[in-house]
Write a protein that holds these residues in place. Structure first.
Motif, short mmCIF file in Angstrom:
data_model
loop_
_atom_site.label_atom_id
_atom_site.label_comp_id
_atom_site.label_asym_id
_atom_site.label_seq_id
_atom_site.Cartn_x
_atom_site.Cartn_y
_atom_site.Cartn_z
N LYS A 1 9.53 -2.04 9.48
CA LYS A 1 9.76 -1.88 8.04
C LYS A 1 8.49 -1.33 7.38
N LYS A 2 8.66 -0.40 6.46
CA LYS A 2 7.52 0.18 5.76
C LYS A 2 7.00 -0.80 4.73
N ARG A 3 5.71 -1.12 4.83
CA ARG A 3 5.07 -2.05 3.89
C ARG A 3 3.69 -1.53 3.49
N TYR A 4 3.26 -1.94 2.31
CA TYR A 4 1.93 -1.55 1.83
C TYR A 4 0.96 -2.69 2.11
N PHE A 5 -0.17 -2.37 2.77
CA PHE A 5 -1.12 -3.40 3.21
C PHE A 5 -2.44 -3.30 2.45
N TRP A 6 -3.05 -4.46 2.23
CA TRP A 6 -4.39 -4.55 1.67
C TRP A 6 -5.23 -5.43 2.60
N LEU A 7 -6.47 -5.01 2.85
CA LEU A 7 -7.39 -5.82 3.66
C LEU A 7 -8.62 -6.13 2.83
N SER A 8 -8.98 -7.40 2.77
CA SER A 8 -10.25 -7.83 2.15
C SER A 8 -10.98 -8.72 3.15
N ASN A 9 -12.14 -9.20 2.77
CA ASN A 9 -12.87 -10.12 3.64
C ASN A 9 -12.17 -11.46 3.77
N GLU A 10 -11.22 -11.73 2.90
CA GLU A 10 -10.55 -13.02 2.91
C GLU A 10 -9.16 -12.98 3.49
N SER A 11 -8.44 -11.85 3.30
CA SER A 11 -7.03 -11.85 3.72
C SER A 11 -6.54 -10.46 4.06
N LEU A 12 -5.46 -10.45 4.85
CA LEU A 12 -4.66 -9.25 5.11
C LEU A 12 -3.31 -9.52 4.46
N SER A 13 -2.96 -8.74 3.44
CA SER A 13 -1.72 -9.01 2.71
C SER A 13 -0.87 -7.76 2.65
N TYR A 14 0.43 -7.95 2.37
CA TYR A 14 1.33 -6.81 2.32
C TYR A 14 2.51 -7.12 1.41
N SER A 15 3.13 -6.04 0.93
CA SER A 15 4.34 -6.15 0.13
C SER A 15 5.14 -4.87 0.28
N LYS A 16 6.30 -4.78 -0.38
CA LYS A 16 7.17 -3.62 -0.21
C LYS A 16 6.55 -2.34 -0.75
N SER A 17 5.72 -2.46 -1.78
CA SER A 17 5.07 -1.28 -2.37
C SER A 17 3.82 -1.74 -3.09
N PRO A 18 2.92 -0.80 -3.47
CA PRO A 18 1.69 -1.19 -4.17
C PRO A 18 1.96 -1.93 -5.48
N GLU A 19 3.10 -1.62 -6.12
CA GLU A 19 3.39 -2.22 -7.42
C GLU A 19 4.12 -3.56 -7.29
N TRP A 20 4.60 -3.87 -6.10
CA TRP A 20 5.38 -5.09 -5.89
C TRP A 20 4.53 -6.32 -6.15
N GLN A 21 5.06 -7.24 -6.94
CA GLN A 21 4.27 -8.40 -7.36
C GLN A 21 4.14 -9.47 -6.27
N VAL A 22 5.15 -9.60 -5.43
CA VAL A 22 5.16 -10.67 -4.42
C VAL A 22 4.49 -10.14 -3.14
N ARG A 23 3.44 -10.81 -2.71
CA ARG A 23 2.73 -10.41 -1.50
C ARG A 23 2.75 -11.54 -0.47
N THR A 24 2.84 -11.13 0.80
CA THR A 24 2.63 -12.07 1.90
C THR A 24 1.19 -11.94 2.36
N SER A 25 0.51 -13.05 2.53
CA SER A 25 -0.91 -13.00 2.83
C SER A 25 -1.26 -13.77 4.10
N ILE A 26 -2.10 -13.16 4.93
CA ILE A 26 -2.57 -13.80 6.16
C ILE A 26 -4.07 -14.03 6.02
N PRO A 27 -4.56 -15.27 6.07
CA PRO A 27 -6.01 -15.50 5.98
C PRO A 27 -6.75 -14.82 7.15
N VAL A 28 -7.84 -14.16 6.86
CA VAL A 28 -8.59 -13.45 7.89
C VAL A 28 -9.05 -14.41 8.99
N GLN A 29 -9.39 -15.65 8.61
CA GLN A 29 -9.91 -16.58 9.63
C GLN A 29 -8.84 -17.01 10.63
N HIS A 30 -7.56 -16.71 10.35
CA HIS A 30 -6.49 -17.04 11.30
C HIS A 30 -6.31 -15.96 12.36
#
Length: 813
Positions: free
Chosen positions: A594-623
């Motif tokens: 499935k096509k998803r938009y991802f963001w990576l920071s020092n704290e988390s890897l998160s994604y949602s359906k599009s950049p404007e989508w308000q609901v994001r799923t987040s994975i802590p980097v330490q995991h």
């Protein structure tokens, strides 16, 4: 404990005299770069060119144990497979023998499939006595990371063992690069068999039709294991033969390659060097004088100055002193300059440090200002030309559908297009004050003040602006417009038409940055129609620079704080990827991405359906406990990586992500590995396949939880402006430069000492004698620090040798 840092820097500069692979009589060449058969980078394609220029640079941080660096040149085809033109292979030993780097043309050689081997094999070899007879037992346990020889992306491997003309073979394991045999092959040994008799272990890919494909070999002598068994993993090698030189018939590549293998000592060993460098900035001499920083500049070669500048910028960023450091260098440069027209025009340490500082600190800013405009120029592909010698009336169909236009009409149309682009570029730049990083603004404020105080004459009133714009426009914005690929603004190089447009725009931006001082003096009089726009922009540039340096004094008060490249929540990398989450309840299908938009920071890897989508799923980097590429045969699709995470119950979960090309794949792998560098419990092994049809596609094991069959590569990352600050590594590089220039430093020390011992009744000479005494002391102190670090390195090296000898003498388990 000391650690190892291996950095491989290479630049694919250009090619020449490549053979034509297309019916048009040209080729569309690009380069694929491999380290030990793993693709680490790909250049962009240069279309319809037999003498391509790429100019692409890469820095790779790797484990110390690589063997070869290979550059493959291919011709891109829109239909069918790309044609392989040739390759250049450099061994690690060959690169290491040039400590200052390789920079030359190298002929391409033909690609021989028998040399394209990779992987390792696990063996146990021993000689045993049975019923008064001797036998050689070879237990073939398994192999890993074999070369894929079949269309499926796998092989059908078997092992052939040869001794004294006798051959034994294992079973064939179908469709895997990670075969498990665990077979015992036994040879009877004659009394006449010499200890020097070779035992050859070959791995082959079985083919039903045609001849089998060679996958690699290992050769042992009986002496190696007659007294004690051998057990371990052994690297597979190609057939021994001299590489055939094609004699330039396949063309050549111009490459720059440098390997830096460093032993990184514990931090406290570098502290005296850091203290000396910091002292140069915090407590500079009242007059221009010698300091450890100036001595470093004097003993460094011109070729290494950019690297030295980068390391110093990062050291002082880590110390929170980058603004005073740049101010110190700039003040020295200004005080030595009598003609304001030559200010910062050389490749001095000051110029290079400012340039590298802007790249390290300002790349997100650069992207924010220019990326959308550059993308539009690439997409619109408008024909633009002002030079009457280069106008091609046949190309004007892109401008008008009414037939060919006259040269005057083409110039008028081109002028309007260029002015439109320039207008947008200048609007973006002058409106970017608040986006510019505070450290850059404070640095420019200091520079403005220093230049204003040094050039007070009325005719030099603009020098304070030119000093800043010379860096910001001439060394930052204009180069990025000229070659956006090299500044991460685009994935591909511009085609010739777009490249010409970018060149004309870069020339104009340079003229604006020079405040129009060179207008009318150059040979390119055909640029004159742009002069009115350039002259009208000068006032806006000055106004922009005045706003830029009007920075709150609170920023200056905080400059001593250690600077980091990213706030923990700041986005390091983002973009669309195709995602599939594997779990035990369903089979992995190639169609469930499935096509998803991802963001990576020092704290988390998160994604949602599009950049404007308000609901994001987040994975802590330490995991995250591994991020690795996936074999193509797992999904019958390329450019897939896997991210393995550990949930709160320590269960391992895998998510698969597909990228659009190999460069994007390597960039995401590198970025995620950098943010997980401090994670505990990283996995040493993983499966490069996926669990489908009740078995792993890589090693064919039926147990989902079985130990991974391939080593992970968490230490392999791409070096770029977003690299985390590592003061020990940076200090080690500075020490290495000082060590290379130690003879010059000793000469300087002797020169100061000789001057300091002369005496004259005149007070001026006595003062000079005191100054030379200070210089002698500083040079001597720096030499002492270098010698102490050298002794520490020698001590660690000796300790490592002793540990290795002790390890080698231990019996096998």
């Amino acid at each position: 404990m000391a650690s190892r840092d291996t950095s491989l820097h290479f630049r694919v500069v250009e090619g020449r005299d490549l053979p034509a692979k297309d019916v048009s009589g040209t080729s569309d060449p690009y380069c694929v770069i491999k380290v030990d058969n793993e693709v680490v980078a790909r250049t962009a394609t240069v279309w319809k060119n037999l003498n391509p220029f790429w100019g692409e640079e890469f820095t790779l941080h790797l484990p110390a144990g690589f063997h070869h660096l290979s550059f493959y040149v291919l011709d891109e085809d829109t239909i069918g497979h790309d044609d392989v033109i040739g390759k250049v292979t450099l061994s690690k030993e060959g690169i290491s023998s040039h400590p200052r780097g390789i920079d030359r043309w190298i002929n391409l050689n033909r690609v021989d499939p028998d040399e394209e081997v990779q992987g390792e094999i696990s063996l146990v070899l021993q000689v045993v006595e049975e019923a008064n007879a001797w036998a050689l037992r070879c237990r073939v346990i398994e192999a890993r990371d074999l070369a894929p020889r079949d269309i499926s992306g796998t092989s059908d491997p078997f092992v052939r063992v040869i001794l004294n003309g006798h051959t034994l073979e294992t079973a064939v394991i179908k469709k895997t690069r990670f075969p498990h045999w665990n077979e015992l092959l036994e040879f009877a040994l004659d009394k006449e068999t010499s200890g020097e008799t070779p035992l050859v272990v070959e791995v082959w890919d079985w083919d039903m039709v045609g001849k089998n494909d060679f996958l690699g070999r290992v050769v042992f002598s009986l002496d190696a294991f007659q007294k004690a068994p051998l057990k371990g993993w052994y690297r597979l090698l190609p057939f021994p033969k001299e590489e055939e030189d094609a004699g330039g018939k396949l063309g050549a590549l111009r490459l720059r390659v440098q390997l830096a293998e460093e032993r990184i000592l514990p931090s406290h060993y570098y502290q005296p060097l850091i203290d000396l460098l910091v002292e140069s900035i915090v407590c500079p001499p009242e007059e221009e004088d010698v300091t450890p920083v100036t001595l470093l500049e004097e003993v460094s070669s011109v070729e290494s100055r950019q690297d030295v500048a980068t390391k110093l910028v990062k050291i002082f960023l880590g110390q929170g002193l980058v603004v005073p450091f740049l101010d110190y260098l700039n003040l020295r440069e200004i005080s030595r300059t009598t003609d304001p027209n030559t200010l910062f025009r050389s490749n001095s340490l000051a110029s290079k440090s400012m340039e590298q500082f802007m790249k390290v600190v300002g790349m997100p800013y650069l992207n924010e200002v220019l990326k959308s405009i550059i993308n539009r120029i690439f997409e619109e592909k408008k024909y633009v030309e002002l030079d009457p010698c280069k106008i091609e009336p046949s190309r004007t169909r892109r401008i008008s559908f009414k037939g060919s236009l006259s040269e005057a009409q083409i110039r008028d149309s081109s002028l309007e297009v260029l002015k439109g682009y320039l207008q947008d570029i200048m609007e973006a730049i002058v409106g970017s004050t608040e986006k510019c990083p505070a450290a850059m603004r404070v640095t420019f404020k200091r520079l403005h003040k220093r230049v204003s105080e040094s050039f007070l004459e009325a005719e030099n009133q603009d020098v304070k602006y030119i000093a800043i714009s010379g860096f910001l426009f001439l060394r930052f914005f204009a180069p990025a417009i000229l070659t956006p690929k090299l500044f991460n603004l685009r994935d591909q190089h511009a085609d010739p038409q777009t490249s010409r447009t970018l060149l004309l725009l870069a020339k104009a931006v340079q003229s604006i940055g020079n405040l129009g001082l060179q207008l009318g003096h150059g040979k390119e009089q055909w640029m004159e129609p742009l002069h009115p726009f350039i002259l009208s922009s000068i006032g806006r540039v000055k106004e922009f620079l005045d706003k830029l340096i009007n920075v709150d004094s609170a920023n200056e008060a905080n400059e001593k704080q250690a600077w980091t490249l990213f706030h923990p929540t700041a986005t390091i990398k983002e973009g669309y990827l195709h995602k599939h989450k594997a779990d035990s309840l369903q089979l992995v299908s190639r169609f469930t991405f499935k096509k998803r938009y991802f963001w990576l920071s020092n704290e988390s890897l998160s994604y949602s359906k599009s950049p404007e989508w308000q609901v994001r799923t987040s994975i802590p980097v330490q995991h995250i406990c591994a991020v690795e590429r996936v074999d193509e045969n797992a999904f019958q699709q390329p450019y897939i990586m896997q991210i393995i995470t550990r949930d709160n119950g320590s269960q391992l979960l895998t998510m698969y992500l597909q990228c659009k090309n190999v460069n994007e794949l390597n960039q995401w792998l590198s970025a995620i590995r950098k943010v997980t560098v401090s994670n505990e419990r990283m996995l040493p092994f993983c499966h490069p396949g996926t669990f489908r049809g009740n078995r792993w596609t890589c090693c064919l094991q039926a147990d989902r939880s079985v130990h991974g069959c391939s080593r992970t590569h968490s230490a392999v990352t791409l070096g770029d402006w977003s690299d985390p600050l590592n003061p020990d590594v940076e200090a080690q590089m500075v020490y290495r430069q000082l060590l290379l220039g130690r003879d010059k430093l000793r000469e300087k020390h002797q020169e100061f000492a000789n001057k300091g011992t002369t005496w004259d009744p005149g007070s001026a000479v006595q003062k000079g004698s005191g100054a030379n005494s200070e210089r002698t002391s500083r040079a001597a102190h720096l030499l002492e620090v270098i010698e102490a670090l050298e002794e520490a390195h020698d001590s660690f090296e000796q300790r490592e040798k002793e540990e290795k000898l002790q390890s080698d003498s231990m019996p096998l388990p």
